[in-house]
Design a protein around this motif. Structure first.
Motif, PDB file in Angstrom:
ATOM      1  N   UNK A 167      16.324   1.358   7.564  1.00  0.00           N
ATOM      2  CA  UNK A 167      16.050   1.293   6.087  1.00  0.00           C
ATOM      3  C   UNK A 167      14.498   1.571   6.182  1.00  0.00           C
ATOM      4  N   UNK A 168      14.059   2.408   5.157  1.00  0.00           N
ATOM      5  CA  UNK A 168      12.666   2.882   5.152  1.00  0.00           C
ATOM      6  C   UNK A 168      11.752   1.583   5.061  1.00  0.00           C
ATOM      7  N   UNK A 169      10.605   1.732   5.747  1.00  0.00           N
ATOM      8  CA  UNK A 169       9.474   0.721   5.617  1.00  0.00           C
ATOM      9  C   UNK A 169       8.766   0.793   4.318  1.00  0.00           C
ATOM     10  N   UNK A 170       8.720  -0.175   3.642  1.00  0.00           N
ATOM     11  CA  UNK A 170       8.075  -0.154   2.123  1.00  0.00           C
ATOM     12  C   UNK A 170       6.929  -0.921   2.245  1.00  0.00           C
ATOM     13  N   UNK A 171       6.328  -1.476   3.206  1.00  0.00           N
ATOM     14  CA  UNK A 171       5.004  -2.109   3.544  1.00  0.00           C
ATOM     15  C   UNK A 171       3.875  -1.427   3.060  1.00  0.00           C
ATOM     16  N   UNK A 172       3.747  -0.225   3.514  1.00  0.00           N
ATOM     17  CA  UNK A 172       2.691   0.563   3.089  1.00  0.00           C
ATOM     18  C   UNK A 172       2.858   0.898   1.544  1.00  0.00           C
ATOM     19  N   UNK A 173       3.922   0.947   0.930  1.00  0.00           N
ATOM     20  CA  UNK A 173       3.807   1.103  -0.501  1.00  0.00           C
ATOM     21  C   UNK A 173       3.581  -0.176  -1.240  1.00  0.00           C
ATOM     22  N   UNK A 174       4.036  -1.193  -0.805  1.00  0.00           N
ATOM     23  CA  UNK A 174       3.664  -2.347  -1.392  1.00  0.00           C
ATOM     24  C   UNK A 174       2.079  -2.718  -1.437  1.00  0.00           C
ATOM     25  N   UNK A 175       1.393  -2.187  -0.162  1.00  0.00           N
ATOM     26  CA  UNK A 175       0.100  -2.409  -0.102  1.00  0.00           C
ATOM     27  C   UNK A 175      -0.495  -1.767  -0.968  1.00  0.00           C
ATOM     28  N   UNK A 176      -0.048  -0.628  -1.313  1.00  0.00           N
ATOM     29  CA  UNK A 176      -0.797   0.298  -2.071  1.00  0.00           C
ATOM     30  C   UNK A 176      -0.666  -0.070  -3.563  1.00  0.00           C
ATOM     31  N   UNK A 177       0.447  -0.758  -3.894  1.00  0.00           N
ATOM     32  CA  UNK A 177       0.592  -1.444  -5.372  1.00  0.00           C
ATOM     33  C   UNK A 177      -0.273  -2.446  -5.395  1.00  0.00           C
ATOM     34  N   UNK A 178      -0.348  -3.381  -4.337  1.00  0.00           N
ATOM     35  CA  UNK A 178      -1.373  -4.382  -4.375  1.00  0.00           C
ATOM     36  C   UNK A 178      -2.797  -3.955  -4.761  1.00  0.00           C
ATOM     37  N   UNK A 179      -3.243  -2.981  -4.068  1.00  0.00           N
ATOM     38  CA  UNK A 179      -4.492  -2.500  -4.339  1.00  0.00           C
ATOM     39  C   UNK A 179      -4.635  -1.990  -5.854  1.00  0.00           C
ATOM     40  N   UNK A 180      -3.746  -1.568  -6.045  1.00  0.00           N
ATOM     41  CA  UNK A 180      -3.745  -0.761  -7.599  1.00  0.00           C
ATOM     42  C   UNK A 180      -3.719  -1.877  -8.720  1.00  0.00           C
ATOM     43  N   UNK A 181      -3.021  -3.259  -8.553  1.00  0.00           N
ATOM     44  CA  UNK A 181      -3.197  -4.299  -9.232  1.00  0.00           C
ATOM     45  C   UNK A 181      -4.451  -4.976  -9.293  1.00  0.00           C
ATOM     46  N   UNK A 182      -5.027  -5.299  -7.879  1.00  0.00           N
ATOM     47  CA  UNK A 182      -6.631  -5.818  -7.808  1.00  0.00           C
ATOM     48  C   UNK A 182      -7.615  -4.812  -8.321  1.00  0.00           C
TER      49      UNK A 182
END
Length: 328
Positions: free
Chosen positions: A140-155
């Motif tokens: 399954x594709x790893x989504x950690x990098x995507x989630x980390x990017x969303x976290x920076x966007x929210x912050x």
């Protein structure tokens, strides 16, 4: 979507080849079952496969009973749909209606009820659904990098919002369109979706850290909206507002930090103590504005309390941080 298509193609080809090698007639039916079994996450795939397999067994029992009593006629298939589908749904296997229909229609097409035919359908189910499950479990594709990017966007959105709130306190006539609030809400929703998908991709010991983080941000966004409603009542510049504006300036930086710094919390405690030592309002207008500012401080304390409950303090340096990007 693109990666799911690739997985579906791989599972379809694998199932057809295995079914053909096993000597099952119309081996392409295994490919159809594989297509129905491919899902976006590992856990969802397992649930879907179990539901479809169970529904197929129920449907096979109902269909064979109808064929044994009424024979192999087209109108019997109508009866199967009429009575079989509701029974499958009541059994809790709604997702498997299509899969069960494929199996029952195959039995109808062979127009005979023998143990060999029934075992053949079960073998087909195992090959088709099993191929889909195997492909899903392998990668399954790893989504950690995507989630980390969303976290920076929210912050980033939160940081801008706090700067705007500070500006509003210093200049009550300042007009802000609030687009960052809309962006933050959309990013949080995307983060929750991605975090849920990440959890469902780990069958054993799923890491719920990202889910906790985005739910925390969702709670804090509600607190921010409450603060903004209170700020709308601050229609006059006061020294009290300038002091609270300094808090939001500090928070706009702290929210980008990786851990809970506690700096804004300490500054807030000092500001509240200073408020208590100030002279009481001399006019009704000053009373109303100072009251709104005080309520903003209390709402800010609630915001910080939410952060403190879910984040690692800056003094603690864990070997492995569970919450990536825990900030104020």
């Amino acid at each position: 979507m693109g990666f799911r298509v690739i997985k579906t193609a791989a599972a379809t080809l694998l199932s057809i080849l295995l079914a053909a090698a096993a000597g099952i007639p119309n081996a392409q039916s295994a490919g159809l079952l594989a297509i129905l079994g491919v899902e976006t996450t590992r856990k969802r795939s397992l649930r879907t496969i179990i539901a479809r397999f169970s529904a197929s067994l129920v449907g096979l029992l109902i269909g064979c009973s109808l064929f044994a009593v009424l024979g192999f006629h087209y109108w019997v298939l109508g009866l199967y749909v009429l009575f079989g589908f509701p029974l499958i749904v009541k059994s809790g296997f709604k997702e498997g209606i299509v899969t069960s229909s494929v199996i029952v229609f195959r039995v109808f097409g062979q127009a005979e009820l023998t143990l060999h035919v029934l075992l053949q359908q079960i073998e087909l189910l195992i090959i088709g659904l099993g191929s889909a499950g195997l492909v899903n479990l392998i990668y399954m594709p790893q989504t950690t990098g995507v989630i980390s990017g969303i976290r920076k966007e929210v912050d980033g959105y939160f940081s801008v919002v706090f700067k705007q709130m500070a500006t509003t306190l210093r200049d009550p006539a300042y007009i802000w369109d609030g687009k960052e609030l809309i962006g933050a809400n959309a990013a949080i929703q995307r983060g929750l979706t991605a975090a849920t998908r990440e959890i469902e991709n780990h069958v054993i010991h799923p890491d719920e850290a990202w889910n906790v983080y985005f739910y925390m941000r969702k709670e804090q966004l509600e607190s921010i909206q409450n603060m903004l409603q209170l700020l709308s009542q601050v229609y006059r510049q006061l020294p009290h507002g300038d002091m609270v504006a300094d808090l939001f300036d500090q928070l706009s930086g702290d929210v980008l930090a990786e851990e809970y710094t506690g700096r804004t919390e300490r500054l807030l405690a000092g500001v509240e103590q200073e408020f208590q030592q100030m002279e009481l309002p001399s006019t009704r207008e000053e009373f109303e504005v100072r009251s709104a500012i005080l309520q903003v401080c209390r709402e800010l304390a609630l915001y910080l309390k939410i952060a403190k409950q879910h984040k690692v303090p800056v003094e603690i340096k864990p070997a492995k941080r569970l919450l990536r990007g825990r900030s104020d």
